[in-house]
Design an enzyme around this catalytic site. Structure first.
Site, PDB file in Angstrom:
ATOM      1  N   ASP A 189      -7.654  -3.759  -7.485  1.00  0.00           N
ATOM      2  CA  ASP A 189      -6.923  -2.491  -7.440  1.00  0.00           C
ATOM      3  C   ASP A 189      -7.685  -1.459  -8.264  1.00  0.00           C
ATOM      4  OD1 ASP A 189      -4.141  -1.102  -6.901  1.00  0.00           O
ATOM      5  OD2 ASP A 189      -4.671  -0.692  -9.002  1.00  0.00           O
ATOM      6  N   ASN A 211      -6.690  11.180  -7.142  1.00  0.00           N
ATOM      7  CA  ASN A 211      -6.259  12.016  -6.019  1.00  0.00           C
ATOM      8  C   ASN A 211      -5.632  13.311  -6.501  1.00  0.00           C
ATOM      9  OD1 ASN A 211      -7.103  10.351  -3.910  1.00  0.00           O
ATOM     10  ND2 ASN A 211      -5.199   9.161  -3.913  1.00  0.00           N
ATOM     11  N   HIS A 227      -7.523  14.318  -2.290  1.00  0.00           N
ATOM     12  CA  HIS A 227      -7.557  13.071  -1.530  1.00  0.00           C
ATOM     13  C   HIS A 227      -8.923  12.818  -0.883  1.00  0.00           C
ATOM     14  CE1 HIS A 227      -3.330  11.863  -1.832  1.00  0.00           C
ATOM     15  NE2 HIS A 227      -3.047  13.171  -1.826  1.00  0.00           N
ATOM     16  N   ASP A 280     -10.869   9.431  -1.215  1.00  0.00           N
ATOM     17  CA  ASP A 280     -11.387   8.646  -0.087  1.00  0.00           C
ATOM     18  C   ASP A 280     -12.847   8.267  -0.311  1.00  0.00           C
ATOM     19  OD1 ASP A 280      -8.966   8.821   1.171  1.00  0.00           O
ATOM     20  OD2 ASP A 280      -9.550  10.424   2.556  1.00  0.00           O
ATOM     21  N   GLU A 305      -5.110   1.568  -2.409  1.00  0.00           N
ATOM     22  CA  GLU A 305      -6.317   1.370  -3.203  1.00  0.00           C
ATOM     23  C   GLU A 305      -6.532  -0.094  -3.547  1.00  0.00           C
ATOM     24  OE1 GLU A 305      -2.943   2.331  -6.086  1.00  0.00           O
ATOM     25  OE2 GLU A 305      -3.591   2.858  -4.072  1.00  0.00           O
TER      26      GLU A 305
END
Length: 387
Positions: A263, A271, A276, A280, A306
């Site tokens: 994680d 973010n 975002h 990404d 994630e």
């Protein structure tokens, strides 16, 4: 016999006489007919005056009957050849090479008149206007005729491109048979068959091309069905198939199997701070780094958001723990564009015999929770490991 009377008249008149020959038909007493070859010669004195006639006769009935039968046979043969569905031409093998007979199908196929192709050579000149191709045909066909003449047999069939009178090029199979001093040739037009075969080949090629395209499209659809669109690694469906196969293999061979659950730490903050799109890019960069340092048998898949999972076949808990630590350090020791330092927490759990897969995943999830609760950027092993 009037010819004797004519000779006698010439003799009495003192006119010069020469030897004469007649073929005469006689009616015998029994009603039958015979043929004779008759020679009449004048017998002269020393002064050259004819005084007698000397006649000699030879029975040629058998010869005449053979000739008559041969003519009847030839007429029958010509009639038979005339109605065959293939072109037929009969050519003399004498130096004149005349074409002695040709049937209707031959004329329909090529269109030339007898005056245009009176001989074998004239046929070749018109049928093969290209000199180079004509030489090739003559070499092959001529060699076949020579062998057939020597053996009084067949000429091996050959397939040639023949040009007809109107300029149409046709695919023709030519066969031949040598009989005495004659060459009997057959001509079968296979142009339609060749075009059909070519169309079949084109259709087959088109079908194969379409099949390859379909297979490629199906493979791409299959890939997309099991691939995470953002990172390009396997998606959750792919992971579930892979882990089920690995569990079955581990159960069959008794080999160890471990699972890593990763994680990204503080991903929501990334973010919120950078957007975002940057988040990404972090996911894409992270999976790229991890993929370069995994074994071929390891599977990297996106679990959700994630979180990522890695089943590790033939790897016990301790080995998996060391591998997870290397991956953690790999991510933590290198900065990410626009973000800087990024860390991740990892849970590790080894599969236990007869354990249900959801129980195994629950254990690795608990280990991940422990890593995050313990301060993040660390690796935790499931507390229920027994080896």
């Amino acid at each position: 016999m009037d010819y004797f009377w004519r000779l006698a008249f010439l003799l009495q008149a003192g006119l010069p006489l020469e030897r004469v020959r007649y073929e005469l038909e006689y009616r015998c007493k029994d009603g039958s007919t015979i043929w004779c070859d008759v020679y009449v010669l004048p017998v002269c004195t020393a002064d050259g005056i004819p005084v007698e006639l000397l006649g000699m006769s030879r029975d040629i009935t058998a010869v005449k009957r053979a000739e008559s039968e041969a003519k009847r046979s030839e007429r029958r043969l010509r009639k038979m050849l005339e109605h065959l569905p293939v072109g037929i031409a009969v050519a003399s093998l004498q130096p004149d090479q005349r074409i002695l007979h040709r049937n209707t199908k031959f004329d329909q196929t090529f269109g030339w008149t007898p005056e245009e192709i009176p001989t074998h050579d004239a046929w070749f000149l018109r049928a093969y206007p290209d000199a180079d191709y004509r030489r090739v045909v003559l070499d092959q066909w001529g060699a076949g005729i020579a062998r057939a003449v020597a053996q009084q047999g067949q000429v091996t069939p050959h397939e040639f491109r023949v040009t007809s009178r109107d300029g149409t090029v046709k695919d023709i199979v030519i066969s031949g048979t040598v009989l005495d001093d004659r060459l009997i040739c057959s001509f079968v037009d296979i142009s339609e068959r060749k075009r059909f075969e070519a169309e079949l080949v084109q259709a087959r090629d088109a079908t194969e091309t379409a099949n390859r395209a379909l297979q490629k499209a199906n493979a791409e659809l299959q890939r997309l069905a099991v691939t995470d669109r953002l990172t390009g690694v396997g998606n959750r469906a792919y992971f579930e198939e892979a882990v089920a196969a690995e569990i079955a293999r581990a159960a069959r061979y008794g080999a160890p199997l471990s699972l890593l659950l990763l994680d990204i730490d503080h991903f929501k903050a990334i973010n919120d701070t950078h957007g975002h799109l940057v988040g990404d890019q972090v996911s894409i960069e992270l999976t790229g780094r991890l993929g370069q340092h995994l074994r071929e048998v390891d599977v990297l898949a996106r679990w959700g958001g994630e979180e990522f999972v890695i089943p590790m076949p033939h790897c016990g808990a301790i080995q998996a723990l060391h591998a997870a630590e290397k991956l953690r350090a790999l991510v933590a020791d290198r900065t990410f564009p626009e973000v800087g330092a990024v860390t991740m927490s990892i849970g590790v759990a080894e599969y236990q015999p007869h354990e249900r897969d959801n129980a195994w995943i629950k254990r690795v999830d608990d280990a991940l929770y422990a890593a995050k609760s313990g301060g993040r950027n660390r690796v935790c092993l499931s507390t229920r490991e027994i080896r």
